[in-house]
Write a protein that holds these residues in place. Structure first.
Motif, PDB file in Angstrom:
ATOM      1  N   GLY A  47     -33.124 -14.870  -2.062  1.00 23.25           N
ATOM      2  CA  GLY A  47     -31.913 -15.848  -1.932  1.00 23.25           C
ATOM      3  C   GLY A  47     -31.882 -16.796  -3.048  1.00 23.25           C
ATOM      4  N   PRO A  48     -31.019 -17.948  -2.894  1.00 25.33           N
ATOM      5  CA  PRO A  48     -30.753 -18.831  -4.194  1.00 25.33           C
ATOM      6  C   PRO A  48     -32.157 -19.719  -4.293  1.00 25.33           C
ATOM      7  CG  PRO A  48     -29.274 -19.348  -2.388  1.00 25.33           C
ATOM      8  CD  PRO A  48     -29.924 -18.145  -2.067  1.00 25.33           C
ATOM      9  N   ALA A  49     -32.813 -20.083  -5.523  1.00 26.36           N
ATOM     10  CA  ALA A  49     -33.656 -20.951  -5.716  1.00 26.36           C
ATOM     11  C   ALA A  49     -33.300 -22.307  -5.227  1.00 26.36           C
ATOM     12  CB  ALA A  49     -34.266 -20.974  -7.123  1.00 26.36           C
ATOM     13  N   GLU A  50     -32.250 -22.793  -5.438  1.00 28.14           N
ATOM     14  CA  GLU A  50     -31.490 -24.061  -4.842  1.00 28.14           C
ATOM     15  C   GLU A  50     -31.933 -24.401  -3.600  1.00 28.14           C
ATOM     16  OE1 GLU A  50     -29.913 -22.578  -8.664  1.00 28.14           O
ATOM     17  OE2 GLU A  50     -30.097 -21.838  -6.807  1.00 28.14           O
ATOM     18  N   LYS A  51     -31.801 -23.212  -2.801  1.00 27.27           N
ATOM     19  CA  LYS A  51     -31.890 -23.307  -1.122  1.00 27.27           C
ATOM     20  C   LYS A  51     -33.362 -23.598  -0.974  1.00 27.27           C
ATOM     21  CE  LYS A  51     -28.972 -23.033   1.622  1.00 27.27           C
ATOM     22  NZ  LYS A  51     -28.281 -23.712   2.389  1.00 27.27           N
ATOM     23  N   THR A 106     -44.719 -22.767   6.116  1.00 28.57           N
ATOM     24  CA  THR A 106     -43.612 -23.702   5.361  1.00 28.57           C
ATOM     25  C   THR A 106     -42.851 -22.756   4.472  1.00 28.57           C
ATOM     26  OG1 THR A 106     -44.879 -25.737   5.883  1.00 28.57           O
ATOM     27  CG2 THR A 106     -43.152 -25.811   4.214  1.00 28.57           C
ATOM     28  N   LEU A 107     -43.683 -21.731   3.722  1.00 25.02           N
ATOM     29  CA  LEU A 107     -42.984 -20.998   2.613  1.00 25.02           C
ATOM     30  C   LEU A 107     -42.243 -19.937   3.473  1.00 25.02           C
ATOM     31  CD1 LEU A 107     -46.117 -19.983   0.467  1.00 25.02           C
ATOM     32  CD2 LEU A 107     -44.248 -21.639  -0.229  1.00 25.02           C
ATOM     33  N   ASN A 108     -42.572 -19.415   4.539  1.00 27.84           N
ATOM     34  CA  ASN A 108     -41.561 -18.602   5.102  1.00 27.84           C
ATOM     35  C   ASN A 108     -40.409 -19.243   5.942  1.00 27.84           C
ATOM     36  OD1 ASN A 108     -42.980 -15.989   4.868  1.00 27.84           O
ATOM     37  ND2 ASN A 108     -44.496 -16.712   6.176  1.00 27.84           N
ATOM     38  N   LEU A 109     -40.576 -20.548   6.221  1.00 20.60           N
ATOM     39  CA  LEU A 109     -39.568 -21.245   6.742  1.00 20.60           C
ATOM     40  C   LEU A 109     -38.398 -21.684   5.643  1.00 20.60           C
ATOM     41  CD1 LEU A 109     -41.339 -23.584   9.384  1.00 20.60           C
ATOM     42  CD2 LEU A 109     -39.594 -21.911   9.964  1.00 20.60           C
ATOM     43  N   ALA A 110     -38.788 -21.698   4.587  1.00 22.67           N
ATOM     44  CA  ALA A 110     -38.175 -21.896   3.339  1.00 22.67           C
ATOM     45  C   ALA A 110     -37.475 -20.667   2.961  1.00 22.67           C
ATOM     46  CB  ALA A 110     -39.139 -22.457   2.221  1.00 22.67           C
ATOM     47  N   LYS A 111     -38.285 -19.472   3.220  1.00 20.12           N
ATOM     48  CA  LYS A 111     -37.516 -18.234   2.790  1.00 20.12           C
ATOM     49  C   LYS A 111     -36.399 -17.963   3.853  1.00 20.12           C
ATOM     50  CE  LYS A 111     -38.963 -13.279   3.333  1.00 20.12           C
ATOM     51  NZ  LYS A 111     -38.228 -12.720   2.127  1.00 20.12           N
ATOM     52  N   ALA A 112     -36.608 -18.322   5.240  1.00 15.29           N
ATOM     53  CA  ALA A 112     -35.718 -17.922   6.185  1.00 15.29           C
ATOM     54  C   ALA A 112     -34.285 -18.823   5.898  1.00 15.29           C
ATOM     55  CB  ALA A 112     -36.248 -18.179   7.281  1.00 15.29           C
ATOM     56  N   TYR A 113     -34.745 -20.263   5.560  1.00  7.95           N
ATOM     57  CA  TYR A 113     -33.576 -21.082   5.360  1.00  7.95           C
ATOM     58  C   TYR A 113     -32.565 -20.586   4.051  1.00  7.95           C
ATOM     59  CZ  TYR A 113     -31.201 -25.568   4.005  1.00  7.95           C
ATOM     60  OH  TYR A 113     -30.248 -26.486   3.828  1.00  7.95           O
ATOM     61  N   ALA A 114     -33.383 -20.278   2.847  1.00  4.56           N
ATOM     62  CA  ALA A 114     -32.746 -19.711   1.745  1.00  4.56           C
ATOM     63  C   ALA A 114     -31.914 -18.179   2.105  1.00  4.56           C
ATOM     64  CB  ALA A 114     -33.495 -19.585   0.580  1.00  4.56           C
ATOM     65  N   GLU A 115     -32.251 -17.273   2.876  1.00  4.77           N
ATOM     66  CA  GLU A 115     -31.707 -16.228   3.135  1.00  4.77           C
ATOM     67  C   GLU A 115     -30.785 -16.263   4.162  1.00  4.77           C
ATOM     68  OE1 GLU A 115     -35.651 -13.292   1.632  1.00  4.77           O
ATOM     69  OE2 GLU A 115     -35.213 -13.605   3.746  1.00  4.77           O
ATOM     70  N   LYS A 116     -30.450 -17.214   4.779  1.00  2.94           N
ATOM     71  CA  LYS A 116     -29.487 -17.434   5.894  1.00  2.94           C
ATOM     72  C   LYS A 116     -28.009 -16.902   5.147  1.00  2.94           C
ATOM     73  CE  LYS A 116     -30.177 -21.280   7.420  1.00  2.94           C
ATOM     74  NZ  LYS A 116     -29.934 -22.659   8.159  1.00  2.94           N
TER      75      LYS A 116
END
Length: 313
Positions: A169-173, A303-313
């Motif tokens: 997913g995008p780094a910005e997200k 937290t890292l995995n939550l950031a991953k899920a947020y960016a990959e939505k």
């Protein structure tokens, strides 16, 4: 130097450690946030080994200030001259010298000199700077003495580690999730309360309640400095849990041709005198290493995995 009156301070301390050990600590400014209570983050902008340029963030009378300094290092004389090239109000100029003098093979004396001016030499501002300089100098010298006098065993009490996750997913997200820390109580399971202020863009002061896997709760306060263009958020806990005398960290978001890597880094100095009280009478340094590594790493990975899920939505 400004036309205003120059004010001068001097702080000294006796240290039961060799002069070269003391000089080594003060010469490594990038490590100061882990070593010295007032320092939040130090960024080395330029260095040739003898001269360096630094961007520094630190607390001053409960305020977060930032400035850029130049330093000249003289390891033979064990002296470091520093001068701010851009100061934070109310300071208009600030400089000084670190001087390490050997007493004998195992003892030394450290002096920290400051000179400063403030705009219009306003009495209230002079008093504010004197108070901040005195408080921070005493904290730095006291911490340095403690570190230097246990230098031979300090490496066993320092813990540094990283955890990383790949993101499609995008780094910005990813960065947005990490930056919007005020939303974490609704998004991050181990965060039960979080209050944040951001009086200056990109500089966040926060108080957070977290839960560990064993059900215990911790309240910590931190300062975060955010670098959106670099995909970095660095932080320092200004009040840490009982097992840690110091804790700094970083969130780092790096994009490449196939995706994004987001990394959490922790640097910790263990508080040796609290190990048995927290972990039991039979616990030692190795147990504290394992406990801190697992607790911090577990929460960071969530937290890292939550950031991953947020960016990959």
């Amino acid at each position: 130097m400004s036309a205003e009156q120059v004010h001068r301070t001097r702080h000294e301390i006796e240290v039961g450690a060799p002069a070269d050990v003391v000089y080594g600590i003060i010469s490594d400014a990038v490590a100061w946030p882990l070593y010295f209570p007032p320092n939040v983050h130090v960024q080395r902008l330029e260095s040739d080994g003898r001269r360096e340029r630094l961007r520094m963030w630190a607390t001053a009378n409960d305020r977060i200030t930032s400035w850029t300094s130049r330093r000249e290092l003289d390891p033979e004389a064990r002296r470091i001259e520093f001068r701010q090239e851009r100061s934070a109000a109310p300071v208009t100029s600030m400089g000084g010298t670190w001087i390490v003098e050997p007493r004998d093979a195992q003892r030394s004396r450290l002096a920290l000199l400051h000179d400063f001016t403030v705009r219009d030499d306003a009495a209230d501002d002079v008093a504010w700077v004197e108070r901040a300089t005195d408080t921070n100098s005493r904290a730095e010298l006291g911490s340095l003495k403690e570190l230097a006098e246990r230098w031979t065993r300090l490496s066993g009490h320092v813990l540094s580690f990283e955890d990383s996750v790949r993101v499609d997913g995008p780094a910005e997200k990813v960065y947005e999730f990490l930056y919007r820390v005020r939303d974490w109580p609704d998004l991050v399971p181990h965060v039960s309360r979080l209050e944040v202020t951001e009086d200056e863009p990109g500089v966040q002061t926060m108080s957070m309640d977290t839960r560990t896997a064993d059900g215990s709760a911790h309240t910590t306060t931190s300062v975060r400095v955010c670098f959106p263009d670099a995909g970095r958020i660095v932080y320092k806990q200004t009040s840490a849990p009982a097992l840690m005398s110091a804790h700094t960290g970083e969130w780092r978001v790096v994009a490449d041709a196939s995706g994004v890597t987001v990394t959490s880094r922790h640097d910790v100095i263990l508080r040796e005198e609290n190990i048995r009280r927290v972990l039991g009478e039979n616990a030692g340094v190795a147990d504290a290493h394992r406990y801190v590594r697992e607790a911090l790493g577990r929460n960071s990975t969530v937290t890292l995995n939550l950031a991953k899920a947020y960016a990959e939505k």
